[in-house]
Design an enzyme around this catalytic site. Structure first.
Site, PDB file in Angstrom:
ATOM      1  N   ASP A  35      22.693  49.099  41.808  1.00  0.00           N
ATOM      2  CA  ASP A  35      23.850  49.791  42.379  1.00  0.00           C
ATOM      3  C   ASP A  35      23.437  51.142  42.946  1.00  0.00           C
ATOM      4  O   ASP A  35      23.908  51.561  44.000  1.00  0.00           O
ATOM      5  CB  ASP A  35      24.925  50.022  41.306  1.00  0.00           C
ATOM      6  CG  ASP A  35      25.613  48.724  40.919  1.00  0.00           C
ATOM      7  OD1 ASP A  35      25.242  47.667  41.490  1.00  0.00           O
ATOM      8  OD2 ASP A  35      26.501  48.769  40.048  1.00  0.00           O
ATOM      9  N   TYR A  38      21.779  50.779  46.245  1.00  0.00           N
ATOM     10  CA  TYR A  38      22.805  50.439  47.248  1.00  0.00           C
ATOM     11  C   TYR A  38      23.549  51.715  47.667  1.00  0.00           C
ATOM     12  O   TYR A  38      23.736  51.979  48.851  1.00  0.00           O
ATOM     13  CB  TYR A  38      23.763  49.403  46.653  1.00  0.00           C
ATOM     14  CG  TYR A  38      24.882  49.004  47.576  1.00  0.00           C
ATOM     15  CD1 TYR A  38      24.690  48.024  48.549  1.00  0.00           C
ATOM     16  CD2 TYR A  38      26.144  49.596  47.475  1.00  0.00           C
ATOM     17  CE1 TYR A  38      25.715  47.652  49.401  1.00  0.00           C
ATOM     18  CE2 TYR A  38      27.180  49.232  48.319  1.00  0.00           C
ATOM     19  CZ  TYR A  38      26.956  48.256  49.282  1.00  0.00           C
ATOM     20  OH  TYR A  38      27.970  47.898  50.121  1.00  0.00           O
ATOM     21  N   LEU A  85      52.040  23.965  49.367  1.00  0.00           N
ATOM     22  CA  LEU A  85      51.454  22.713  48.906  1.00  0.00           C
ATOM     23  C   LEU A  85      52.471  21.924  48.106  1.00  0.00           C
ATOM     24  O   LEU A  85      53.273  22.503  47.375  1.00  0.00           O
ATOM     25  CB  LEU A  85      50.257  23.009  47.998  1.00  0.00           C
ATOM     26  CG  LEU A  85      49.007  23.580  48.664  1.00  0.00           C
ATOM     27  CD1 LEU A  85      48.052  24.125  47.617  1.00  0.00           C
ATOM     28  CD2 LEU A  85      48.331  22.504  49.500  1.00  0.00           C
ATOM     29  N   GLU A 175      42.906  33.544  49.280  1.00  0.00           N
ATOM     30  CA  GLU A 175      43.791  34.079  48.253  1.00  0.00           C
ATOM     31  C   GLU A 175      43.202  35.380  47.717  1.00  0.00           C
ATOM     32  O   GLU A 175      42.039  35.421  47.324  1.00  0.00           O
ATOM     33  CB  GLU A 175      43.901  33.041  47.130  1.00  0.00           C
ATOM     34  CG  GLU A 175      45.044  33.232  46.195  1.00  0.00           C
ATOM     35  CD  GLU A 175      46.363  32.633  46.700  1.00  0.00           C
ATOM     36  OE1 GLU A 175      46.426  32.164  47.864  1.00  0.00           O
ATOM     37  OE2 GLU A 175      47.326  32.663  45.928  1.00  0.00           O
ATOM     38  N   LYS A 291      42.066  18.043  48.142  1.00  0.00           N
ATOM     39  CA  LYS A 291      42.205  17.939  49.599  1.00  0.00           C
ATOM     40  C   LYS A 291      41.401  16.749  50.119  1.00  0.00           C
ATOM     41  O   LYS A 291      40.294  16.505  49.630  1.00  0.00           O
ATOM     42  CB  LYS A 291      41.669  19.215  50.278  1.00  0.00           C
ATOM     43  CG  LYS A 291      42.407  20.473  49.853  1.00  0.00           C
ATOM     44  CD  LYS A 291      41.786  21.736  50.431  1.00  0.00           C
ATOM     45  CE  LYS A 291      42.592  22.942  49.944  1.00  0.00           C
ATOM     46  NZ  LYS A 291      41.995  24.225  50.316  1.00  0.00           N
ATOM     47  N   CYS A 427      76.065  46.791  23.800  1.00  0.00           N
ATOM     48  CA  CYS A 427      76.480  48.076  23.277  1.00  0.00           C
ATOM     49  C   CYS A 427      77.480  48.627  24.299  1.00  0.00           C
ATOM     50  O   CYS A 427      77.136  48.817  25.462  1.00  0.00           O
ATOM     51  CB  CYS A 427      75.273  49.004  23.169  1.00  0.00           C
ATOM     52  SG  CYS A 427      75.731  50.729  22.996  1.00  0.00           S
ATOM     53  N   CYS A 432      75.119  55.679  25.529  1.00  0.00           N
ATOM     54  CA  CYS A 432      74.013  55.293  24.636  1.00  0.00           C
ATOM     55  C   CYS A 432      72.693  55.738  25.269  1.00  0.00           C
ATOM     56  O   CYS A 432      72.415  55.416  26.428  1.00  0.00           O
ATOM     57  CB  CYS A 432      74.034  53.780  24.443  1.00  0.00           C
ATOM     58  SG  CYS A 432      72.549  53.147  23.646  1.00  0.00           S
TER      59      CYS A 432
HETATM   60  S1  IVH Z   1      45.187  25.293  50.524  1.00  0.00           S
HETATM   61  C1  IVH Z   1      48.135  24.031  53.873  1.00  0.00           C
HETATM   62  N1  IVH Z   1      43.652  26.021  48.544  1.00  0.00           N
HETATM   63  O1  IVH Z   1      48.608  28.038  47.015  1.00  0.00           O
HETATM   64  C2  IVH Z   1      48.018  24.528  52.493  1.00  0.00           C
HETATM   65  N2  IVH Z   1      45.810  26.991  48.698  1.00  0.00           N
HETATM   66  O2  IVH Z   1      51.182  26.517  47.107  1.00  0.00           O
HETATM   67  C3  IVH Z   1      46.953  25.531  52.392  1.00  0.00           C
HETATM   68  N3  IVH Z   1      46.297  28.633  46.948  1.00  0.00           N
HETATM   69  O3  IVH Z   1      49.992  29.485  49.865  1.00  0.00           O
HETATM   70  C4  IVH Z   1      46.712  25.928  51.040  1.00  0.00           C
HETATM   71  N4  IVH Z   1      44.369  28.493  45.915  1.00  0.00           N
HETATM   72  O4  IVH Z   1      48.299  30.813  48.579  1.00  0.00           O
HETATM   73  C5  IVH Z   1      44.842  26.166  49.130  1.00  0.00           C
HETATM   74  N5  IVH Z   1      42.171  26.587  46.859  1.00  0.00           N
HETATM   75  C6  IVH Z   1      43.354  26.741  47.439  1.00  0.00           C
HETATM   76  C7  IVH Z   1      44.339  27.630  46.951  1.00  0.00           C
HETATM   77  C8  IVH Z   1      45.554  27.718  47.613  1.00  0.00           C
HETATM   78  C9  IVH Z   1      45.564  29.089  45.937  1.00  0.00           C
HETATM   79  C10 IVH Z   1      47.692  29.056  47.238  1.00  0.00           C
HETATM   80  C11 IVH Z   1      47.916  29.488  48.658  1.00  0.00           C
HETATM   81  C12 IVH Z   1      49.088  28.701  49.162  1.00  0.00           C
HETATM   82  C13 IVH Z   1      49.685  28.211  47.893  1.00  0.00           C
HETATM   83  C14 IVH Z   1      50.370  26.879  48.155  1.00  0.00           C
END
Ligand code: IVH
Length: 671
Positions: A35, A38, A85, A175, A291, A427, A432
């Site tokens: 660190d 860096y 999702l 995220e 997915k 209450c 109070c």
């Molecule tokens: S894919 C088209 N992958 O979950 C959908 N989402 O309930 C794209 N999330 O708004 C989402 N981890 O904020 C995906 N590995 C991940 C995820 C993820 C968290 C969140 C994301 C999304 C929400 C959907």
């Protein structure tokens, strides 16, 4: 003056080196230097830039923090909607999804990618020619808020892509989250300073991102995992797995636990493993995202209005633990409600130490037969405030005690009341001390008068010292008075006074919400503020006048009118106005007076094609309408989607105008 070419070369070299070390540290988790070494590189770069300011570029690693605070966030429309999702809570739902995917794709071979579902806030990062140009929150999926300066402060977000030939345009999605330890530390610190705890890691991340001052965001150790591409020009990717690899090479952090599965049994195995192992992670996760790997197959499967058909979120079961219920204490809230809280022997639940939990109310305790001294099951569902699920009666020793709601307020000793039909004991004494403190706290809270830095602890100190007894007193505080308080320094006293003074300029909606009228939450306050030109007008309004406002039911109307009938409340409002508080008319937040639906009351039913329900409702509100649940004679329009049922019938019976989705779209200018 042009910088000498050796300085120019050194700056370039330093930036490359720093970017590479950053990448090794944040993405590969394999730092190559200490660190301190860096920091020396950063310092050298900073020195050179100070001497040759013309060499500073926005993507220099020294320029992460530096943007001044802004007054508000601009809105960003996402190039492609950020969908949510579909969820599965049981294996049977997961299996059903797999069958649907298989049927839709015919006999094609299908690979899957499993990733942890990170519990944080979704963001979109747009890179033009390899440089980060915009970072936005998800918002309602269509439009989010521009939080670029805040996102730039997160060290693991590259300001520049690592590729030599970056795509012309790419939108990366991921995220933002706060690691568990940082989340716990932030909460401990908030508790110490009298601020409310973050209910869950998602709120903590979202709250940190939505700071107007990037300096505050920079102070929070936020992290990112990216999980996809929303839009790209000039990259050729064929599978999701390839996308993740591309993203990693371009300098992003991706979930190291992601796995490619060539059979669905491997997917099931992944879920089982992570259901057990999730507590070992340093971040919150509430499930696994499965997915379909092949992007052509993803396109073939497509999406509904709300979610893609090629992905599924499998939610972990809420995590539970067993511990002792040591005691039940009573909190007295702003409205006098007495809420029992469980004092627990500290226990770890999904990676977090829990020592208190909510028990809701007296009836709930009786219904679950929870006794003081019991062994109990504690649960943290979706990482929210823990709750006591049930006692384990077989472990009783006979020494457990039944809980009895005290007959008197534990703070002011006034006999408590429980109205017929209400589960809550209250209450009834408005003076109070617990209620006074909670009311003051609410008055200054973020969605109310937003008096920054005046938390529960400071308010309690002021009350105890007799400096204030109600919100109006805040506006008459002097510096000398504040300095008489324990641990109050000159500078802090000035900050407190400034924050109080700033809060004088407010909106009618905030002011109304701040008064803490029962049933008047921030949304109702918005609705009322859009209808009444001033606080005086609302104070003098009759029950009928309040009741006539679309979206306001009889319970709210009674509560508002009763509130302003009380001389003490009228007096408080007048004193606040006399102290210079100036609530500006209107409610900019939800209502848009003068919009095409101004004055209209709408009800939605059935499924819409183009929007999720929440999105359509937001459009209606933005156009000045008020959205309500049930169809009544006051309803202006019923917007009926596919498979509308009883509401449609009722609307026809009452002669309420029924709009198709297309007609609604035209009305709000979205056709
Ligand atoms: S894919 C088209 N992958 O979950 C959908 N989402 O309930 C794209 N999330 O708004 C989402 N981890 O904020 C995906 N590995 C991940 C995820 C993820 C968290 C969140 C994301 C999304 C929400 C959907």
């Amino acid at each position: 003056m042009r910088a000498p070419s050796d300085a120019r070369r050194r700056v370039k070299k330093l930036r490359e080196e720093i970017a590479e070390h950053n990448y090794r540290y944040h993405v590969l988790d394999a730092p190559a230097i200490s660190d301190a070494a860096y920091d020396r590189l950063i310092r050298e770069l900073r020195d050179l830039e100070e001497r040759h300011p013309e060499l500073i570029t926005p993507d220099s690693p020294t320029q992460r923090v530096g943007a001044p605070p802004s007054a508000a966030f601009a809105t960003v429309r996402h190039r492609a909607p950020m969908l949510s999702l579909a969820n599965a809570f049981e294996e049977a739902e997961l299996d059903a999804w797999e069958r649907r995917v298989r049927t839709a794709l015919g006999e094609a071979s299908i690979h899957y990618v499993c990733e942890l579902k990170i519990d944080g806030a979704a963001v979109s990062l747009v890179y033009k020619d390899g440089r980060l140009v915009t970072g936005a929150t998800r918002g309602d999926g269509e439009q989010g808020e521009d939080v670029t300066p805040n996102l730039r402060t997160i060290p693991s977000i590259p300001l520049r892509l690592r590729t030599t030939r970056p795509p012309a345009l790419i939108e990366v999605r991921g995220e933002i989250y706060l690691p568990r330890a940082a989340f716990d530390a932030a909460n401990a610190q908030r508790e110490a300073s009298g601020e409310p705890r973050f209910a869950n890691p998602r709120n903590a991340a979202a709250g940190s991102l939505r700071q107007l001052d990037p300096q505050i965001t920079a102070g929070r150790p936020l992290q990112i995992f990216v999980y996809g591409v929303g839009f790209a020009e000039g990259v050729d990717l064929r599978t999701h797995w390839e996308t993740l690899r591309w993203l990693r090479e371009a300098g992003f952090r991706t979930d190291p636990h992601a796995a490619r599965c060539s059979t669905f049994n491997e997917v099931r195995e992944y879920l089982r493993t992570w259901t057990e192992r999730r507590a070992t992670l340093d971040h919150g996760t509430d499930g696994v995202v499965v997915k379909v790997d092949d992007l052509a197959q993803q396109a073939e499967l497509g999406a509904t209005t709300a979610a893609p058909r090629w992905a599924l979120a499998y939610k972990f079961p809420a995590e539970q633990a067993i511990t002792r219920l040591l005691d039940i204490t009573i909190n007295v809230g702003r409205t006098g409600a007495l809420t029992p809280a469980a004092v627990l022997e500290p226990v770890r639940v999904s990676g977090v130490t829990v020592s208190s939990a909510t028990l809701h109310n007296e009836d709930e305790i009786a219904r679950k037969d929870i006794r003081i001294g019991d062994w109990v099951i504690v649960q943290r569902a979706g990482e929210v405030i823990p709750e006591v699920v049930a006692p384990l009666p077989e472990r009783r020793s006979g020494e457990e005690r039944l809980f009895v709601m005290p007959g008197r307020c534990p703070v002011c000793q006034t006999p408590v009341e429980r109205r017929d039909g209400e589960a809550v004991a209250r209450c009834p004494n408005p003076s109070c001390p617990a209620q006074v403190l909670e009311r003051l706290y609410h008055f200054g809270s973020r969605d109310a008068m937003s008096i920054e830095g005046v938390g529960g602890r400071l308010l309690a100190q002021m009350l105890e010292a007799g400096l204030i007894s109600d919100p109006a007193d805040l506006y008459h505080l002097t510096k000398e008075q504040l300095l008489s308080l324990d641990r109050m320094a000159d500078r802090s006293a000035e900050n407190v006074l400034d924050a109080i003074a700033r809060s004088r300029e407010t909106t009618l909606a905030r002011f109304l919400f701040a008064l803490g009228i029962r049933h008047v939450g921030s949304h109702v306050a918005d609705v009322l503020a859009a209808r009444f030109p001033s606080i005086e007008a609302l104070m003098d309004a009759s029950f009928e006048e309040v009741r006539e406002v679309p979206g306001i039911g009889p319970t709210i109307a009674v509560s508002v009118v009763e509130f302003f009938e009380q001389p003490a409340n009228r007096h408080l409002v007048l004193r606040l106005l006399a102290a210079g508080v100036r609530p500006a008319p209107g409610a900019a937040r939800v209502q848009a007076p003068g919009g095409p639906l101004d004055g209209a009351q709408l009800v939605f039913t059935g499924t819409l094609d183009r929007w999720k329900r929440g999105e359509a409702e937001a459009l209606a509100r933005a156009a000045g309408g008020v959205v309500t649940e049930g169809v009544t004679k006051k309803t202006t329009y019923l917007v009926a989607g596919a498979s509308s049922g009883s509401k449609l019938e009722r609307a026809r019976r009452l002669g309420v105008k029924v709009l198709t989705e297309g007609e609604f779209a035209r009305l709000v200018g979205e056709a």
